[in-house]
Design an enzyme around this catalytic site. Structure first.
Site, PDB file in Angstrom:
ATOM      1  N   LYS A  54       9.170   2.339   9.831  1.00 24.37           N
ATOM      2  CA  LYS A  54       8.082   3.134  10.401  1.00 24.37           C
ATOM      3  C   LYS A  54       8.086   3.074  11.935  1.00 24.37           C
ATOM      4  O   LYS A  54       8.708   2.174  12.527  1.00 24.37           O
ATOM      5  CB  LYS A  54       6.750   2.613   9.847  1.00 24.37           C
ATOM      6  CG  LYS A  54       6.638   2.790   8.331  1.00 24.37           C
ATOM      7  CD  LYS A  54       5.260   2.399   7.820  1.00 24.37           C
ATOM      8  CE  LYS A  54       5.145   2.688   6.329  1.00 24.37           C
ATOM      9  NZ  LYS A  54       3.775   2.501   5.804  1.00 24.37           N
ATOM     10  N   TYR A  94       2.936  11.680   1.569  1.00 24.82           N
ATOM     11  CA  TYR A  94       1.704  10.908   1.330  1.00 24.82           C
ATOM     12  C   TYR A  94       0.668  11.707   0.538  1.00 24.82           C
ATOM     13  O   TYR A  94      -0.536  11.449   0.644  1.00 24.82           O
ATOM     14  CB  TYR A  94       1.124  10.419   2.663  1.00 24.82           C
ATOM     15  CG  TYR A  94       1.926   9.277   3.280  1.00 24.82           C
ATOM     16  CD1 TYR A  94       2.250   8.153   2.519  1.00 24.82           C
ATOM     17  CD2 TYR A  94       2.343   9.323   4.603  1.00 24.82           C
ATOM     18  CE1 TYR A  94       2.992   7.100   3.067  1.00 24.82           C
ATOM     19  CE2 TYR A  94       3.079   8.261   5.161  1.00 24.82           C
ATOM     20  CZ  TYR A  94       3.399   7.168   4.380  1.00 24.82           C
ATOM     21  OH  TYR A  94       4.122   6.127   4.916  1.00 24.82           O
ATOM     22  N   ASN A 157       2.620  -1.255   8.718  1.00 22.23           N
ATOM     23  CA  ASN A 157       3.203  -2.296   7.856  1.00 22.23           C
ATOM     24  C   ASN A 157       4.731  -2.214   7.730  1.00 22.23           C
ATOM     25  O   ASN A 157       5.307  -2.528   6.696  1.00 22.23           O
ATOM     26  CB  ASN A 157       2.509  -2.300   6.489  1.00 22.23           C
ATOM     27  CG  ASN A 157       2.607  -0.960   5.801  1.00 22.23           C
ATOM     28  OD1 ASN A 157       3.225  -0.033   6.327  1.00 22.23           O
ATOM     29  ND2 ASN A 157       2.015  -0.848   4.631  1.00 22.23           N
ATOM     30  N   HIS A 160       8.290   1.714   4.650  1.00 24.91           N
ATOM     31  CA  HIS A 160       7.945   2.398   3.396  1.00 24.91           C
ATOM     32  C   HIS A 160       9.051   2.079   2.398  1.00 24.91           C
ATOM     33  O   HIS A 160      10.222   2.021   2.770  1.00 24.91           O
ATOM     34  CB  HIS A 160       7.882   3.920   3.601  1.00 24.91           C
ATOM     35  CG  HIS A 160       7.882   4.648   2.286  1.00 24.91           C
ATOM     36  ND1 HIS A 160       6.735   4.832   1.558  1.00 24.91           N
ATOM     37  CD2 HIS A 160       8.900   5.160   1.543  1.00 24.91           C
ATOM     38  CE1 HIS A 160       7.047   5.446   0.424  1.00 24.91           C
ATOM     39  NE2 HIS A 160       8.356   5.657   0.391  1.00 24.91           N
ATOM     40  N   GLU A 171      11.911  11.011  -3.479  1.00 26.44           N
ATOM     41  CA  GLU A 171      11.860  10.700  -2.046  1.00 26.44           C
ATOM     42  C   GLU A 171      13.242  10.781  -1.399  1.00 26.44           C
ATOM     43  O   GLU A 171      13.365  11.225  -0.250  1.00 26.44           O
ATOM     44  CB  GLU A 171      11.261   9.312  -1.849  1.00 26.44           C
ATOM     45  CG  GLU A 171       9.786   9.290  -2.221  1.00 26.44           C
ATOM     46  CD  GLU A 171       9.081   7.963  -1.930  1.00 26.44           C
ATOM     47  OE1 GLU A 171       7.846   7.958  -1.890  1.00 26.44           O
ATOM     48  OE2 GLU A 171       9.769   6.941  -1.761  1.00 26.44           O
TER      49      GLU A 171
HETATM   50  P1  IDP Z   1       2.746   1.248  -0.101  1.00 30.65           P
HETATM   51  O1  IDP Z   1       3.320   1.655   1.231  1.00 30.65           O
HETATM   52  O2  IDP Z   1       2.648  -0.252  -0.237  1.00 30.65           O
HETATM   53  O3  IDP Z   1       3.436   1.894  -1.262  1.00 30.65           O
HETATM   54  P2  IDP Z   1       0.576   3.165  -0.434  1.00 30.65           P
HETATM   55  O4  IDP Z   1      -0.691   2.902  -1.177  1.00 30.65           O
HETATM   56  O5  IDP Z   1       1.553   4.100  -1.063  1.00 30.65           O
HETATM   57  O6  IDP Z   1       1.226   1.743  -0.115  1.00 30.65           O
HETATM   58  O7  IDP Z   1       0.159   3.712   0.969  1.00 30.65           O
HETATM   59  C1  IDP Z   1       1.105   4.334   1.818  1.00 30.65           C
HETATM   60  C2  IDP Z   1       0.869   3.865   3.238  1.00 30.65           C
HETATM   61  O8  IDP Z   1      -0.429   4.291   3.655  1.00 30.65           O
HETATM   62  C3  IDP Z   1       0.849   2.353   3.404  1.00 30.65           C
HETATM   63  O9  IDP Z   1       2.122   1.790   3.536  1.00 30.65           O
HETATM   64  C4  IDP Z   1       0.037   2.214   4.678  1.00 30.65           C
HETATM   65  O10 IDP Z   1       0.834   2.479   5.826  1.00 30.65           O
HETATM   66  C5  IDP Z   1      -0.980   3.322   4.514  1.00 30.65           C
HETATM   67  N1  IDP Z   1      -2.224   2.832   3.922  1.00 30.65           N
HETATM   68  C6  IDP Z   1      -2.460   2.496   2.640  1.00 30.65           C
HETATM   69  N2  IDP Z   1      -3.716   2.064   2.443  1.00 30.65           N
HETATM   70  C7  IDP Z   1      -4.315   2.140   3.655  1.00 30.65           C
HETATM   71  C8  IDP Z   1      -5.651   1.841   4.131  1.00 30.65           C
HETATM   72  O11 IDP Z   1      -6.534   1.407   3.373  1.00 30.65           O
HETATM   73  N3  IDP Z   1      -5.864   2.054   5.450  1.00 30.65           N
HETATM   74  C9  IDP Z   1      -4.914   2.530   6.310  1.00 30.65           C
HETATM   75  N4  IDP Z   1      -3.678   2.829   5.908  1.00 30.65           N
HETATM   76  C10 IDP Z   1      -3.360   2.628   4.597  1.00 30.65           C
HETATM   77 MG    MG Z   2       3.535   3.894  -1.782  1.00 27.84          MG
END
Ligand code: IDP
Ligand code: MG
Length: 198
Positions: A54, A94, A157, A160, A171
């Site tokens: 990212k 997303y 984080n 992805h 994807e």
């Molecule tokens: P993942 O990346 O662990 O699969 P997902 O639920 O698919 O998690 O969410 C995609 C991305 O959206 C996350 O990696 C993070 O960057 C962002 N995200 C998820 N939940 C939150 C939140 O509660 N606040 C802000 N960003 C979030």
């Molecule tokens: Mg995800």
């Protein structure tokens, strides 16, 4: 796919596969038996999965460190490129979060600068890469995982990673054309797996 024609890997075999086995007994009579051979057959699968480094990772100068985590694990790099993601592709990527209040903010964060898009390959690679990535929220992710070691945020984080075989296929198609993925031989397979594991 950018590859030579011969396939190195066996096709996936279902766990519940039933095989019809023909046996000839001592008196020469042919016996037909239906046998569950799932425990005799290698059921592991080589998989490909999508990883995106990212913008936070690029901004923090962590590209090499994160790539080396996947390399050191024994995964094979099947494709890699830099790309500046558009709002359109991020809306698709997303889509599962489109009702969330932070939907636009994630898309904006993902387009602050170009990202590194990679395809990693290995036995059970989708699960393995998710494990390496760790929990979504960097503050909750286990130390030793990528997010646990490098992230203090739920949004910023680091990576992805595709979360299922179906998602990985969708994807990878979203981010790579066939000729951007490479099928080549790694000479270290027998140092990474036992010969019945791949
Ligand atoms: P993942 O990346 O662990 O699969 P997902 O639920 O698919 O998690 O969410 C995609 C991305 O959206 C996350 O990696 C993070 O960057 C962002 N995200 C998820 N939940 C939150 C939140 O509660 N606040 C802000 N960003 C979030
Ligand atoms: Mg995800």
């Amino acid at each position: 796919m950018n590859s030579p024609p011969p396939l190195l890997l066996p096709p996936p075999i279902s766990k519940s596969l039933l095989n019809i086995i023909l046996q000839i007994n001592l008196s020469g009579i042919i016996i037909l038996s239906l046998t569950d051979t799932s425990n005799l057959i290698n059921i592991n699968r080589m998989e490909k999965t999508l990883v995106i480094l990212k913008p936070c990772t690029i901004q923090r100068g962590l590209i090499g460190e994160i790539i080396s985590r996947f390399e050191r694990k024994g995964l094979k790099l099947a494709g890699m490129k830099m790309a500046w993601l558009t709002d359109e592709i991020l809306s698709e990527h997303y889509a599962h979060l489109k009702e969330k209040p932070f939907f636009q903010r994630i898309k904006d964060a993902m387009s602050v600068c170009p990202v590194i898009v990679c395809c990693w390959e290995g036995v059970d690679a989708i699960h393995v890469v998710r494990q390496l990535a760790g929990a979504t929220n960097g503050r909750n992710a286990q130390p030793g995982t990528i997010r646990g070691d490098y992230s203090m945020s739920v949004q910023e984080n680091i990576v992805h990673a595709s979360d299922s075989p179906e998602t990985a296929i969708t994807e990878l198609k979203r981010f790579f054309s066939d000729d951007e993925l490479f099928d080549y031989k790694m000479n270290n397979l027998l140092a990474i797996y036992a010969n019945d594991e791949f």
